[in-house]
Write an enzyme that holds these catalytic residues in place. Structure first.
Site, PDB file in Angstrom:
ATOM      1  N   ARG A  67      -6.243   2.450   9.105  1.00  0.00           N
ATOM      2  CA  ARG A  67      -6.316   0.960   8.718  1.00  0.00           C
ATOM      3  C   ARG A  67      -6.987   0.385   9.952  1.00  0.00           C
ATOM      4  O   ARG A  67      -7.704  -0.574   9.611  1.00  0.00           O
ATOM      5  CB  ARG A  67      -4.770   0.478   8.596  1.00  0.00           C
ATOM      6  CG  ARG A  67      -4.217   0.808   7.359  1.00  0.00           C
ATOM      7  CD  ARG A  67      -2.779   0.375   7.328  1.00  0.00           C
ATOM      8  NE  ARG A  67      -2.006   0.603   5.929  1.00  0.00           N
ATOM      9  CZ  ARG A  67      -0.901   0.570   5.657  1.00  0.00           C
ATOM     10  NH1 ARG A  67       0.049   0.158   6.623  1.00  0.00           N
ATOM     11  NH2 ARG A  67      -0.624   0.473   4.319  1.00  0.00           N
ATOM     12  N   LYS A  74       8.520   7.835 -12.259  1.00  0.00           N
ATOM     13  CA  LYS A  74       9.199   6.955 -13.308  1.00  0.00           C
ATOM     14  C   LYS A  74       8.317   5.819 -14.213  1.00  0.00           C
ATOM     15  O   LYS A  74       7.106   5.345 -13.605  1.00  0.00           O
ATOM     16  CB  LYS A  74      10.188   5.878 -12.634  1.00  0.00           C
ATOM     17  CG  LYS A  74      11.193   6.784 -11.905  1.00  0.00           C
ATOM     18  CD  LYS A  74      12.185   5.651 -11.158  1.00  0.00           C
ATOM     19  CE  LYS A  74      13.243   6.627 -10.722  1.00  0.00           C
ATOM     20  NZ  LYS A  74      14.304   5.666  -9.958  1.00  0.00           N
ATOM     21  N   GLY A 115       0.319   4.556  -2.765  1.00  0.00           N
ATOM     22  CA  GLY A 115       0.820   5.551  -1.635  1.00  0.00           C
ATOM     23  C   GLY A 115       0.423   6.892  -1.866  1.00  0.00           C
ATOM     24  O   GLY A 115       0.087   7.648  -0.941  1.00  0.00           O
ATOM     25  N   GLY A 144       0.981  -1.322  -2.828  1.00  0.00           N
ATOM     26  CA  GLY A 144       1.747  -2.653  -3.684  1.00  0.00           C
ATOM     27  C   GLY A 144       0.665  -3.484  -4.249  1.00  0.00           C
ATOM     28  O   GLY A 144       0.573  -3.951  -5.084  1.00  0.00           O
TER      29      GLY A 144
END
Length: 395
Positions: free
Chosen positions: A35, A197, A353, A376
């Site tokens: 980052r 999921k 991620g 996200g």
């Protein structure tokens, strides 16, 4: 879209929202500097023009002021990566920050203390944002990882820079890469969605069905589809309450002419463990007491064929439990196929991620067209949402 190219930073102080929320070990050593390295091009460009830079970031989820979340721990590494000594203000607002910012000379860099030591940051407090804004002349947002949050430093602050705000190099690249997949893609377009999921990916699937020609669905969500279609999934992860939804997705895809590809065989295990007994079985015939933990060889051969045909590839989510060596083969094979397709001229975007972790772990990072830094935030853009941090700059 305003970028660094739209401003002259000579003798200006740029206040930059970066995402330096980096992982630290117990001795406060940074275990992954990605980052900070990703923010370097923006900082370098401003310094090269004779500007100075004030960096603001959060680190972790502190409850008030917590020493272990102080950004002073990353000061040494940040200085080494940027190649300039970075000054530090022990608060992000107040007298210390104001004095340090005022004293900043062209070519110098100042790092402010953790924004989240103040509850006002996450609350999107206007007065707090105004105080931060008073430190700089031009506001630059280069923090894609937090662009989906309407926090003081990512969104609210922009209103105090009506004509002097822009995207940093990293954030501009993120927006362009996602736009390339969603709106300006070379066909055929493929989306590979993995993970455990269906429920966590449903809005992404719905939003991108109009943009893609092929969709590979892998990982744990496979079994919700397989069971909905009448297959036996043994002990595999399965969202029984989402089976109707799975059938609806298949129906919608057919209606829109999108080809859905689901594993036909899996590596099944008798325990969720790296040392479990394994066998390769038909995805519709997983025995009781066994669970599917990776895609099988026939599935991978099918997926390779599709990947090599496509010109634009989005990869979000692994094909199996890649953290365990016994069930990493599918995800590694996927990385190999996408790398080969990219080398042949396809545009590949990896985000989320787990897929980013897999790409780094198995050495595919430099073989993809673009690896996103914000899990996200990227998912929300793929869902068709306008991110507050991006909207604030465009406003």
């Amino acid at each position: 879209m305003k970028t660094l190219n739209d401003f002259d930073f000579k003798n200006k102080k740029a206040i930059i929202r970066v995402d330096f929320n980096v992982p630290l070990d117990e001795n406060f050593n940074i275990t992954d500097t990605t980052r900070i390295v990703s923010a370097k091009p923006t900082i370098d460009a401003i310094l090269a023009q004779g500007g100075s830079v004030i960096l603001m970031s959060h680190l972790g989820r502190p409850k008030g002021v917590e020493e272990k979340y102080s950004l002073k721990h990353i000061l040494k590494s940040t200085s080494e990566i940027l190649g300039v000594p970075v000054k530090f203000a022990a608060n992000c607002i107040g007298e210390e920050a104001t004095t340090a910012a005022a004293a900043l000379q062209p070519g110098e860099v100042l790092l402010l203390e953790n924004l989240r030591f103040h509850a006002e940051e996450e609350a999107g407090d206007v007065a707090f944002a105004k105080e931060l804004a008073s430190l700089g002349d031009i506001y630059v947002n280069d923090a894609f990882g937090t662009a989906h949050r309407a926090h003081a430093s990512t969104t609210i602050i922009a209103q105090f820079f009506p004509t002097s705000k822009c995207f940093g190099t990293l954030l501009a690249k993120e927006i362009e890469s996602i736009d390339k997949v969603l709106n300006n893609s070379k066909k055929p377009v493929l989306a590979i969605l993995g993970g455990s999921k269906v429920s966590s990916k449903i809005t992404v699937i719905e939003n991108i069905l109009d943009k893609v020609d092929h969709m590979i669905l892998g990982g744990g969500m496979t079994f919700t589809f397989v069971k909905a279609l009448g297959g036996k999934v043994g002990n595999s992860i399965c969202e029984d309450d989402k089976m109707e939804l799975a059938l609806e997705i298949l129906r919608l895809a057919k209606e829109k002419g999108v080809q859905i590809h689901i594993p036909v065989d899996v590596v099944a295990a008798d325990d969720f463990s790296n040392t479990a007994n394994t066998q390769i079985v038909d995805v519709r015939e997983i025995p009781d007491g066994w669970e599917g933990l990776d895609a099988g060889p026939k599935s991978l051969a099918n997926f390779e064929k599709v990947i090599m045909e496509c010109k634009t590839i989005l990869w979000n989510g692994p094909l199996g439990v890649f953290e365990m060596e016994s069930f990493a083969k599918g995800t590694i094979a996927l990385g190999d196929y996408i790398s080969a397709s990219t080398a042949n001229g396809a545009f590949s975007l990896v985000g989320g991620g787990d897929s980013v972790a897999a790409v780094k772990q198995f050495g595919f990072e430099d073989k993809m067209s673009y690896v996103s830094t914000g899990g996200g935030a990227m998912l929300e853009m793929l869902e068709g949402k306008v991110l507050p941090g991006i909207a604030a700059i465009l406003d």
